[in-house]
Scaffold this motif. Structure first.
Motif, short mmCIF file in Angstrom:
data_model
loop_
_atom_site.label_atom_id
_atom_site.label_comp_id
_atom_site.label_asym_id
_atom_site.label_seq_id
_atom_site.Cartn_x
_atom_site.Cartn_y
_atom_site.Cartn_z
N GLY A 146 -15.37 -13.81 39.36
CA GLY A 146 -14.06 -13.96 40.20
C GLY A 146 -14.30 -14.24 41.30
O GLY A 146 -13.65 -14.83 42.26
N ALA A 147 -14.99 -13.37 42.12
CA ALA A 147 -15.45 -13.60 43.39
C ALA A 147 -16.09 -14.77 43.85
O ALA A 147 -15.78 -15.51 44.79
CB ALA A 147 -16.28 -12.38 44.01
N ALA A 148 -16.84 -15.25 42.81
CA ALA A 148 -17.66 -16.48 43.18
C ALA A 148 -16.51 -17.73 43.36
O ALA A 148 -16.76 -18.60 43.81
CB ALA A 148 -18.76 -16.89 41.94
N MET A 149 -15.64 -17.60 42.12
CA MET A 149 -14.69 -18.74 42.20
C MET A 149 -13.75 -18.73 43.08
O MET A 149 -13.62 -19.72 43.79
CB MET A 149 -14.00 -18.52 40.90
CG MET A 149 -12.94 -19.49 40.57
SD MET A 149 -13.60 -21.44 40.69
CE MET A 149 -14.44 -21.32 39.11
N ASN A 150 -13.58 -17.47 43.83
CA ASN A 150 -12.50 -17.46 44.85
C ASN A 150 -13.46 -18.22 46.23
O ASN A 150 -12.82 -18.90 46.92
CB ASN A 150 -12.23 -16.08 45.28
CG ASN A 150 -11.50 -15.40 44.25
OD1 ASN A 150 -10.82 -15.90 43.76
ND2 ASN A 150 -11.51 -13.87 44.43
N ARG A 151 -14.53 -17.85 46.25
CA ARG A 151 -15.27 -18.54 47.34
C ARG A 151 -15.46 -19.93 46.95
O ARG A 151 -15.29 -20.80 48.30
CB ARG A 151 -16.72 -18.12 47.37
CG ARG A 151 -16.84 -16.52 47.94
CD ARG A 151 -18.32 -15.98 48.11
NE ARG A 151 -19.04 -15.79 46.94
CZ ARG A 151 -19.12 -14.57 46.40
NH1 ARG A 151 -18.63 -13.36 46.81
NH2 ARG A 151 -19.67 -14.45 45.41
N LEU A 152 -15.56 -20.68 45.89
CA LEU A 152 -15.81 -21.85 45.70
C LEU A 152 -14.45 -22.61 45.94
O LEU A 152 -14.38 -23.79 46.78
CB LEU A 152 -16.07 -22.04 44.36
CG LEU A 152 -17.61 -21.78 44.05
CD1 LEU A 152 -17.95 -22.10 42.29
CD2 LEU A 152 -18.75 -22.64 44.71
#
Length: 423
Positions: free
Chosen positions: A213-219
């Motif tokens: 989830g945090a990775a997708m937020n950054r992307l």
């Protein structure tokens, strides 16, 4: 920033986010300038078509003008790298900081198709590749094939994709994030290396929390920064991430204050504005855009924002093409006003304009502006002459504009083209 924007304002925001809202730098283009442009774009797409120039070189010319292409080779091929290869929109150079996040979400298992190999063979080739790369220097697929002693009867069943087992395993390891490209050869072949040897900050790579989830937020935050304004679909498409996960990230970013819901008159979908987006008073840029430029990635967005219907016709049979093989949109101010089919004839030293079409609302000075832009491109590519074929409604005015600038005349005995010598 107002909560309701006109379509023209949305265009200016999008152009500013992409670094296309104003003229190019007047001084020499340095490595720092190129690096800032890349940081703004987040990625540049790679493509093997070299009819004009390698596609990843073109976005920097569009925004910076004449620059030294070896800057990109140093940024991607020497430590500490400021750009590295991975799957994003398609095969792309990406910011290394995004690599761990993309590895979590890019599941393109079709790429190498090593899973179709016999399991024992796949495991044996994988182990040998990793051992060789751990012990030595970066190698191409062909060099690795020889190094590990792999012998295989060459297949000719699938044109363009007749990879041997080594290449298939390499592409799967690349997709998994275990190996990367340390550099490219002159023939544009990847030289593979362990990813830990390519990523600039290995410790940071090891310490990144594995939170999808945090990775997708950054992307999505990075995509929204690059777009400035857009829909969930726009942001998801930038790195080719799943739409549902992207929508959840947008909701999170709205809650965090990174994105703001806005209305754009004439745009009938939910639209979001990035907190760092800028609205310039006017758009005064001018650029020829690669078919793989990030401004034109998402065709529906392009048509809704700019009223510009665009398709790449590379794989369309010649007699069915509407505009040409390698067609570049021409940006002038805040509008896409024309499209030209270009080819670099390097052997003859010519930039070939194989067709030139103006949009219905193109301003009268379009041909003059396009002529100057083509001269800049020819200079950057090291080409001496521009040859305009009389195909398209803008071809005649373009040839006339170039003739006025360069003093060329129509070649006798060659009715199909106007050669224009550069001053």
């Amino acid at each position: 920033m107002p909560a309701t924007l006109s379509l023209d304002q949305a265009r200016r925001i999008a152009l500013a986010a992409q670094g296309l809202d104003k003229g190019r730098p007047t001084g020499p283009v340095t490595s720092r300038t190129v690096g800032r442009t890349f940081a703004r774009l987040q990625l540049v797409q790679i493509d093997s078509v070299n009819v004009l120039s390698r596609s990843h070189f073109l976005p920097f010319f569009s925004r910076l003008g004449n620059y030294d292409r070896t800057i990109l080779q140093r940024m991607s091929g020497t430590h500490p790298r400021r750009m590295m290869e991975y799957w994003a929109h398609e095969a792309s150079f990406i910011r290394p900081e995004l690599f761990p996040d993309l590895v979590m979400w890019q599941k393109r298992t079709w790429v190498g198709a090593a899973g179709r190999l016999e399991p024992g063979l796949r495991e044996d080739v994988t182990a040998k590749i990793l051992d060789v790369l751990a012990a030595g220097k970066p190698l191409t697929a062909a060099e690795l094939t020889v190094k590990i002693g792999h012998v295989e009867e060459r297949s000719s069943e699938n044109w363009g994709w007749n990879w041997n087992a080594v290449k298939r395993v390499l592409e799967d390891l690349f997709q998994e994030g275990l190996i990367s490209a340390a550099s490219r050869t002159e023939q544009f072949e990847r030289k593979y290396a362990l990813a830990t040897r390519v990523v600039p900050d290995r410790q940071a790579l090891a310490e990144v929390p594995r939170d999808p989830g945090a990775a997708m937020n950054r992307l999505i935050d990075a995509a929204a920064q690059a777009h400035g304004i857009g829909t969930v679909r726009c942001f998801a498409d930038y790195f080719r991430t799943p739409l549902k996960a992207a929508a959840a990230a947008v909701d999170q970013l709205v809650g965090d204050g990174r994105l703001q819901p806005v209305s754009v008159r004439g745009w009938d979908r939910k639209v979001f504005l990035h907190k760092d987006a800028r609205l310039p008073r006017r758009a005064s840029g001018r650029a020829l855009l690669s078919p793989f430029d990030s401004l034109v990635f998402e065709r529906r967005r392009l048509e809704e924002l700019f009223g510009f219907h665009y398709r790449i016709e590379i794989y369309t049979p010649g007699h069915l093409r509407q505009f040409g093989y390698y067609v570049l949109p021409f940006l002038l101010g805040g509008a896409l006003v024309a499209r030209v089919d270009l080819k670099a004839d390097r052997a003859a030293g010519n930039l070939l304009v194989r067709s030139a079409f103006g949009e219905p609302d193109a301003p009268p000075h379009t041909a003059v502006e396009l002529a100057e832009e083509l001269e800049l491109m020819a200079e950057w590519l090291g080409l001496e002459d521009i040859i305009v074929s009389p195909v398209g409604d803008l071809a005649g005015p373009l040839a006339a504009a170039l003739r006025r600038r360069g003093g060329a005349i129509r070649s006798e005995g060659t009715p199909a083209a106007w050669p224009v010598s550069l001053p």
